[in-house]
Structures are given as structure tokens and as C-alpha cells.
Design a protein around this motif. Sequence first.
Motif, PDB file in Angstrom:
ATOM      1  N   MET B  10      33.588  15.737 -15.342  1.00  0.00           N
ATOM      2  CA  MET B  10      34.499  16.575 -14.473  1.00  0.00           C
ATOM      3  C   MET B  10      35.231  17.460 -15.102  1.00  0.00           C
ATOM      4  N   LEU B  11      35.903  17.295 -16.142  1.00  0.00           N
ATOM      5  CA  LEU B  11      37.042  17.994 -16.778  1.00  0.00           C
ATOM      6  C   LEU B  11      36.036  18.886 -17.747  1.00  0.00           C
ATOM      7  N   ALA B  12      34.792  18.713 -18.354  1.00  0.00           N
ATOM      8  CA  ALA B  12      34.186  19.430 -19.221  1.00  0.00           C
ATOM      9  C   ALA B  12      33.618  20.429 -18.395  1.00  0.00           C
ATOM     10  N   ALA B  13      33.140  20.110 -17.125  1.00  0.00           N
ATOM     11  CA  ALA B  13      32.583  21.186 -16.216  1.00  0.00           C
ATOM     12  C   ALA B  13      33.389  22.309 -15.879  1.00  0.00           C
ATOM     13  N   GLU B  14      34.673  21.848 -15.569  1.00  0.00           N
ATOM     14  CA  GLU B  14      35.714  22.845 -15.352  1.00  0.00           C
ATOM     15  C   GLU B  14      35.973  23.737 -16.390  1.00  0.00           C
ATOM     16  N   VAL B  15      36.132  23.219 -17.747  1.00  0.00           N
ATOM     17  CA  VAL B  15      36.393  23.894 -19.008  1.00  0.00           C
ATOM     18  C   VAL B  15      35.197  24.822 -19.200  1.00  0.00           C
ATOM     19  N   LEU B  16      34.159  24.563 -18.685  1.00  0.00           N
ATOM     20  CA  LEU B  16      32.991  25.548 -19.182  1.00  0.00           C
ATOM     21  C   LEU B  16      32.820  26.449 -18.159  1.00  0.00           C
ATOM     22  N   LYS B  17      33.089  26.371 -16.916  1.00  0.00           N
ATOM     23  CA  LYS B  17      32.615  27.228 -15.675  1.00  0.00           C
ATOM     24  C   LYS B  17      33.918  28.256 -15.470  1.00  0.00           C
ATOM     25  N   THR B  18      34.992  28.359 -15.806  1.00  0.00           N
ATOM     26  CA  THR B  18      36.001  29.150 -15.446  1.00  0.00           C
ATOM     27  C   THR B  18      36.470  30.171 -16.343  1.00  0.00           C
ATOM     28  N   THR B  19      36.948  31.318 -15.772  1.00  0.00           N
ATOM     29  CA  THR B  19      37.199  32.468 -16.575  1.00  0.00           C
ATOM     30  C   THR B  19      38.716  32.974 -16.483  1.00  0.00           C
ATOM     31  N   PRO B  20      39.458  32.338 -17.069  1.00  0.00           N
ATOM     32  CA  PRO B  20      40.843  32.651 -16.789  1.00  0.00           C
ATOM     33  C   PRO B  20      41.292  34.050 -17.050  1.00  0.00           C
ATOM     34  N   THR B  21      40.599  34.823 -17.896  1.00  0.00           N
ATOM     35  CA  THR B  21      41.109  36.219 -18.230  1.00  0.00           C
ATOM     36  C   THR B  21      41.145  37.074 -17.087  1.00  0.00           C
ATOM     37  N   LYS B  22      40.501  36.462 -16.027  1.00  0.00           N
ATOM     38  CA  LYS B  22      40.579  37.435 -14.800  1.00  0.00           C
ATOM     39  C   LYS B  22      42.106  37.355 -14.288  1.00  0.00           C
ATOM     40  N   ASN B  23      42.885  36.567 -14.672  1.00  0.00           N
ATOM     41  CA  ASN B  23      44.425  36.343 -14.203  1.00  0.00           C
ATOM     42  C   ASN B  23      45.122  37.189 -15.161  1.00  0.00           C
ATOM     43  N   LYS B  24      45.962  38.017 -14.687  1.00  0.00           N
ATOM     44  CA  LYS B  24      46.494  39.001 -15.414  1.00  0.00           C
ATOM     45  C   LYS B  24      47.822  38.499 -16.424  1.00  0.00           C
ATOM     46  N   ALA B  25      48.295  37.587 -15.587  1.00  0.00           N
ATOM     47  CA  ALA B  25      49.533  36.877 -16.384  1.00  0.00           C
ATOM     48  C   ALA B  25      48.982  36.005 -17.682  1.00  0.00           C
ATOM     49  N   ALA B  26      47.799  35.250 -17.332  1.00  0.00           N
ATOM     50  CA  ALA B  26      47.359  34.378 -18.492  1.00  0.00           C
ATOM     51  C   ALA B  26      46.879  35.469 -19.509  1.00  0.00           C
ATOM     52  N   LEU B  27      46.211  36.359 -19.178  1.00  0.00           N
ATOM     53  CA  LEU B  27      45.581  37.357 -20.091  1.00  0.00           C
ATOM     54  C   LEU B  27      46.674  37.576 -20.981  1.00  0.00           C
ATOM     55  N   ARG B  28      47.721  38.193 -20.464  1.00  0.00           N
ATOM     56  CA  ARG B  28      48.916  38.698 -21.145  1.00  0.00           C
ATOM     57  C   ARG B  28      49.686  37.779 -22.027  1.00  0.00           C
ATOM     58  N   GLU B  29      49.790  36.617 -21.373  1.00  0.00           N
ATOM     59  CA  GLU B  29      50.318  35.556 -22.350  1.00  0.00           C
ATOM     60  C   GLU B  29      49.584  35.050 -23.550  1.00  0.00           C
ATOM     61  N   ALA B  30      48.061  35.085 -23.349  1.00  0.00           N
ATOM     62  CA  ALA B  30      47.301  34.718 -24.340  1.00  0.00           C
ATOM     63  C   ALA B  30      47.358  35.748 -25.555  1.00  0.00           C
ATOM     64  N   LYS B  31      47.325  37.114 -25.167  1.00  0.00           N
ATOM     65  CA  LYS B  31      47.651  37.908 -26.303  1.00  0.00           C
ATOM     66  C   LYS B  31      48.872  37.878 -27.046  1.00  0.00           C
ATOM     67  N   ARG B  32      49.884  37.712 -26.302  1.00  0.00           N
ATOM     68  CA  ARG B  32      51.353  37.223 -26.789  1.00  0.00           C
ATOM     69  C   ARG B  32      51.290  35.861 -27.784  1.00  0.00           C
ATOM     70  N   GLY B  33      50.408  34.888 -27.259  1.00  0.00           N
ATOM     71  CA  GLY B  33      50.246  33.410 -27.961  1.00  0.00           C
ATOM     72  C   GLY B  33      49.745  33.754 -29.247  1.00  0.00           C
ATOM     73  N   ILE B  34      48.528  34.681 -29.424  1.00  0.00           N
ATOM     74  CA  ILE B  34      47.967  34.926 -30.477  1.00  0.00           C
ATOM     75  C   ILE B  34      48.810  35.890 -31.597  1.00  0.00           C
ATOM     76  N   LEU B  35      49.474  36.685 -31.159  1.00  0.00           N
ATOM     77  CA  LEU B  35      50.671  37.557 -31.989  1.00  0.00           C
ATOM     78  C   LEU B  35      51.440  36.632 -32.715  1.00  0.00           C
TER      79      LEU B  35
END
Lengths: 453, 453
Positions: B10-35
Motif C-alpha cells: 500500500m505504501l509503495a503504491a502511494e509512493v509511486l502514484k503521487t506528484t507532490p510538486t503540484k503543491n507549491k509549498a512542498a516544491l519551494r521547500e524541496a528546492k531550498r532543501g537541495i541548496l
Amino acid sequence: MEGLTVFTEMLAAEVLKTTPTKNKAALREAKRGILDYLASALAGREDAGVLKLLHAIEAEGGHPVAALIGQNKRANRRQAALVNGFMGHALDYDDVHSDVRGHPSSVILPALFALAAGREISGKQFLDTYIIGVEVMARLGQAFGTISYLQGWHNTSLLGGVSATFAGARLLGFTVAETQNAVGIAASQAAGLRVQFGTEMKPLHAGLAAQQAVQSIELTQQGFLGSAAALDTTSGYLAAYGGQEISEATRKALLENWGDSWRIATPGLWFKLFPFCSAALHGADAARQLAKLQLPVENIANIAIIFPPDGDAALIHKHPVTGEQGRFSIEYVVALALLGQAYTLEKFEAKAISDQAQQLMKVMSRKYDVHHLPDSQAIPKGRFTIIRIAMADGTVHTREVSVPIGSPGMPLTDAELEAKWQDAAPDKNNLEKVPATIRVLEKSSLNDLMALL
Amino acid sequence: MEGLTVFTEMLAAEVLKTTPTKNKAALREAKRGILDYLASALAGREDAGVLKLLHAIEAEGGHPVAALIGQNKRANRRQAALVNGFMGHALDYDDVHSDVRGHPSSVILPALFALAAGREISGKQFLDTYIIGVEVMARLGQAFGTISYLQGWHNTSLLGGVSATFAGARLLGFTVAETQNAVGIAASQAAGLRVQFGTEMKPLHAGLAAQQAVQSIELTQQGFLGSAAALDTTSGYLAAYGGQEISEATRKALLENWGDSWRIATPGLWFKLFPFCSAALHGADAARQLAKLQLPVENIANIAIIFPPDGDAALIHKHPVTGEQGRFSIEYVVALALLGQAYTLEKFEAKAISDQAQQLMKVMSRKYDVHHLPDSQAIPKGRFTIIRIAMADGTVHTREVSVPIGSPGMPLTDAELEAKWQDAAPDKNNLEKVPATIRVLEKSSLNDLMALL
């Protein structure tokens, strides 16, 4: 040990200073252990998992310094430990130790062979080291008792990486401080879950533990620093995996009577004569006794196979289709015996099971007896398997085994062990050379043996 | 998830199907996390441990396919994950997550960079994968609660290897079954003991976990078979490390509201502005507030540094001699601030601490307050540090901090994060290029960024 207060340091000091080859029984069992490991690894050399591992290490690349047993190939030390560890345990054909509740030699020997590659190591030094590795692993097994197993871990890897690291440190002449450091690095990698039983990961646990030992030794050689007290403290290895109740008293017991006898000989290693799960060995012996009656199988009405409750937990295939599944099937093992067929390696390969065996398996059923008392030497404690054959004419034949052939209560003869080797060895030129070299290993260089691998 | 009964699936199925970059806050924090990860790794690139690891992998050999950050060298994927993971956490300068109770990005990003090397991966795919890796790690951290930590494990590695493997499977487009298999292999290697805190092994835990993820993915690519249910059953990962009380209900809670928000943004990553232990960050902020008073240090009679009980457990050096030890010393951190000296990287290198700082540290003492109630946004929960300076003339100056700069309650601005990057980056040509490339990563190829590492 006077003046020392860190348990990890006390154990390291013992590991470095004792020479167990002085003990004749330990020396003999160590030589038998090496031959048995090599036979088990060679028997597993064509297992499907080996090829997958070879592809994986080919993709990684690495300096080819250490031999992959039976493969005519070399790899870096870490990779050799991984593959040789897997191979030793691939068929569940390798030794077992009752204190370990797992498989010592398929972790310790691959790590030691990998570390010895390209170095000048005497046969005596190697034998001392191996005996000490088994000693540490058996004592750790006693310390954990059933706690770690019941919590979900596989002792072969949980104890194996740390024990092989102690041994590796001794092999390369580490100081006490270097030994503590290497053991700390290994303790922080200890793992392996029982949920993997029945998959290729179970044997890989042996390889991963051997790999961890090699990596821990090599990082220590580069001066990489870990905890010197990883077997102490409430955030250390024993407390984390064994529960916080692993006390100072338990730690002291780990060191008690060190060197009075050696656990490789007392109680001793359990060598397997057949390449299938040890939980089926009792039933195999009972079935082979019944086979001597030469019962006509077409006249068998039904066969009951009786265990203590959960005694068949590891035997996950009641209706095996291939010989490979048959390694975990008491039904297949009993059928082969009653059909007068020997337990050769090819009977347990990934090929279809014969119709004759399938027919016979259909009349079998498993039963459980809570009240039956097995032999006091039963291994594991309390285990038995009873086979009861009811013939069509009403006659009933029953045999019970608690102490299977090869276990410490009924050890293999040297001739039986050499026959196991001969069945497995691919290079018929080495059939005599390898046992002969091991026989005098304490008087020669390890390279005399390594040259034959 | 209807019809599925295996939690790992079940967890694998969720991991594979969702695209969290649609969420602006998540996208912003991911970029900050990489830097932030790149800044932390580059700041750690000359740490003594890095050189030792480089020697170890040179001795092993391997196909040079993946970049070692800031080293102008390549290694095989496994080795790159090991070294880049270590580097990210070497100075304890990398991000923290309160649900993880450990360091997510120094495990997940090195594993993903290693797996992405030489492949065509879109920036968006990479960002989705990273967000999901942090999500799994935070949810696992919540499932374990304090159990695994108190029992002796370091969550960075205990949760990191499994989480990075989920992410790696997503990165490479694995099927659900392949993902379950890879996670099984990783779960059987989960480890890392807290007894290592204060040694080079602590940051190596991040590297080892990243290495396990890479190896688990690569073995799965070769068809190597492990358990498909390693997060289920009483002999699985959650039960073994979290206690048998990790129930079906806990497993279900792990999946609840998946995708409603993303833990990388809510509560969010904690980025560090200074290269020392996070337990000293509260005191650092309090000391910097007091420094604005420009108190003449020669007139200070004494300084009390007040924690909740055990709040200073990680700060093991009360009398540091070198800047490196000073990373785990609240006294050194407070002294630098009161002397008006900035927390630059070179202040925390293995060089002698100035006499001036040594003098000031002599008037400091640690105290503990059981009754004091901190801010409800305190991180970790219940944590505070109070600094009370008594001057020779009897005046007393006090400051308290519960929510340090950089933590989710008081996030770094983008400018502060870029300043951290600029302080760490060795190649002044990339000062602008790296942040600029990350800023548009979701619209470009990951190779645009990887080419700059």
C-alpha cells in the motif's frame, strides 16, 4: 582484565591474546568447519542468486584481489565477502551452531578469506582466528538468548558481522584499540530480519554481515573513528538489540571461563549432510530408517508427520512444485527417501518434482503433539519429528528422530564430511588436494589453501 | 488502496502514484532543501573523515560513474552515496526534521544523486521523488515515536535507508512489486547506534544508509529477491525496531491523509545557519541577542546557561580545546558570540581555540530547570536555553530562546540560505549558477544541476 572497565575493550583483549589451536578438539573442528564451508559454498555456486550478485558487482567494478569461490573470478574484498557469504548459505547446506541459533561459518570464513587475500597469513593464525570468531558469535548468541530472534532479527547477520570483525581484527594483528574501533563500526551496521526467510535475502544476510566486517576493518585501517564502547552503554549494540535488560552481569558472563573450552567443539558445529532446511533433517533421518523396510509405496494408505507445535515453521512448502521449493518441504524430503532416492544436490534444483514424488506427497499430512517428550540431546532443544506410515493392510510403521545425523549428539565422521565435499567439488583435481591441505593447515601457509579456491 | 492487504504494498503504491510538486509549498521547500544539502556537503568537503573514506574507496576500486561532491572525482554509485552522505552530515550543518528526529536530506539526496548519475531524469521527477522520500521518513519517524531512539538507534540511518529506497524506486520508475522488493532489502540492513554520537561514525550513518538504498535498488534491478512485506508481520522492520506493539493501526496511520500536505513543508525542514550541533542553536541565538548589548567581557562575573534536564546531552564538550570539539560545546558557541565573532566555518575546524575564548568559557556553568515552561513552538518539543549574564557591578542580563532561527517556527529567508551556500561553495563561478539552476529545476533536466557538482 584487571583495571579495564569497558566491556568492548575486555572482550577485544581476550580475542587478541588467546591461541585456541592449542586445544586439539577445537583445532579438529575448525578444520572440519573449513572443509564443510567450502563444500557448502561450492554446492551453491550455481544458485540463481549468485549470478545476480555477479552482475551487480560487475556493474560496480573494483580491484580484483580476492577469489570468488568456484567462479574462477576475483573481486574486491568487500564484494568477495558478499558473494562468498551468500554462496555458503545459499542452499542452507552450511553449518549451524545451537548457541548462535544461526550459521557461523558462512559469515566468518568469507570475511576472513577476503581479508587474507594477497597477505601472508599462517594456517595456524587463520585457524586460531576462525575458532575465536565462532566463540564470540556463540557467546553473543547466549547473551541475546531468544530475545533478538523473537523481536524479529536473524542471528546469522545480527551476530555475524560483529563476530567476524573481532576475528578480522585478530587476523590482521590489530591493537586492542583498533579492534574496539572496528567492532564499533560493525555494531552500527548489525541487521537482518527474519521476515526474509524463504527468499534469497536469507542467505544474503550472511554475505552482508561478512561485507560489513570487511568494510569495518578497512575503514579502521584508514583511521576512521567510531565508538570504542559499542558493546557497552544503554545506547550500544547489546542494549539496542537485546533489550535494555542486557546488564553488566550478562556482559561479564560473556567473558567467563574464556578459553577453558571452545564452543566450536563444545557443544560443537552442526554439519549438514543434506542440502535442505535443518528443520527437515530430523524427518529425513526418520524417513531413511523407514526406507530400509523397503515398503511398496503403492500400498501406503497415509503418512503422518508429527512435530512439536511450530516445529515445522521453517518448512513453508507443503505442496512444492520444484526441487528448490523442496528444500523447505518435509513432504518432498520424506517422499524422496521412501522412493529410495538419494538426497543429491540436483534433487533440490529449480526443476519440476517427479510425478512419483507428487503422488506420494498426496497421502501425507502434518500433525502436532504438545505432550510428546523428545530426547534430552534434541537439537534444537525440544525438537522431534515422528513419521508414522499406515499401510493399506492396517500395519503401522513409526520412527522418531530428535538428534539428526551431523548434529553434535551424532557427529558426521570425517569420511562422511569428505563425501559431502566430493559431491560438491566441481574440480575433480582438487578432490584430494583440498582435504589434504586442510589436514595440515596449522603447519602451512594459508596461501596453500587459497591457491586451490 | 482497496483490495490491498500488505502494508508495504500500500505504501509503495502511494509512493509511486503521487506528484507532490503540484503543491507549491512542498516544491519551494524541496528546492531550498537541495541548496541547503549542497551547502552543507561542500562545507564538509575537507573534513578529516572524507579523506579517510576517499582512501578506502580508492583501495576498493570501481567504475567512476557518480560525482563526489566538491572533490572533482567520481566513484561507483554505492561509493558516491557513502561519501556524499557522510559529507552532508559531517559538520552537523545539514537539515533536521522534527518528525524524523534526525537528518533526512543527507541520506535521501546522496542516494538519489548516485542513482540519477548517467541517466536522463527530469528536474520535476527528482523533486517529486525527494519530497516523497522526506514524507516517508517523517511518517516512519512518527510511527516509531521515541521507541527506537530510546532503545539505542540513530533515526537518520534507521529510517533513512528504507526511505531513500522508496524514493530511489520512484526515481527509476519501479513497479509496485519491485519497490516492495527493494524496500525489503533495505529494511534488512537498517541500523546505526546512538553510541556513535561524537565520533565520525555519526555522519557515516547517513552515508551507510544512502549506500544501502543504492545497493537495494541495484540488487532489485538484477532480479535479486527479498521479502515483499518487510514493513508488515511480527518479524518485520516496524515490529523489530519499534517493538511488537507497532500495530496494524499504526501502519494504517502511516498512510492517512497521504498527499493532503507534505511534511517537507508542514511542519517543514529545519535549516541550520551555523555548523554546529543543533542542541547549541538555541543558546547561540540567545547569545547573539546578548552580544548586541556589547557588554565588556572583562566585566562579566559569571554566565549561567540553563537547559531543561538532559537538554544538553549532545553537547559533550564543556572544556573544548579545538574548534572541532567546539561543535559540541555550548560554552564555545556562547563565547564566540559575546566576543563579537561570527560563526564562520573556519571557527569550527580542528585548530586551537583562542585564549580570549578560553578565558571567557571559564566563567560559564550549566544549570538545569525542571519547572520552566518553554514556547509551545519549541523545537524539539519542550526545549529551551536561557543565558543569564551577571556583570561585576551586579547587573544581570537574560535571554531565552525556544525557537531557533532556521527552525520551522522561524524559517531562514531565501537570502540567508543563499548566504549559507556562498560561505560554503569552493568554486566561485558556481556561486550564482547553482541557486539559479535550482530555482527553475522543475522545468529543466536534473543533468543541468548535476553538471555543476
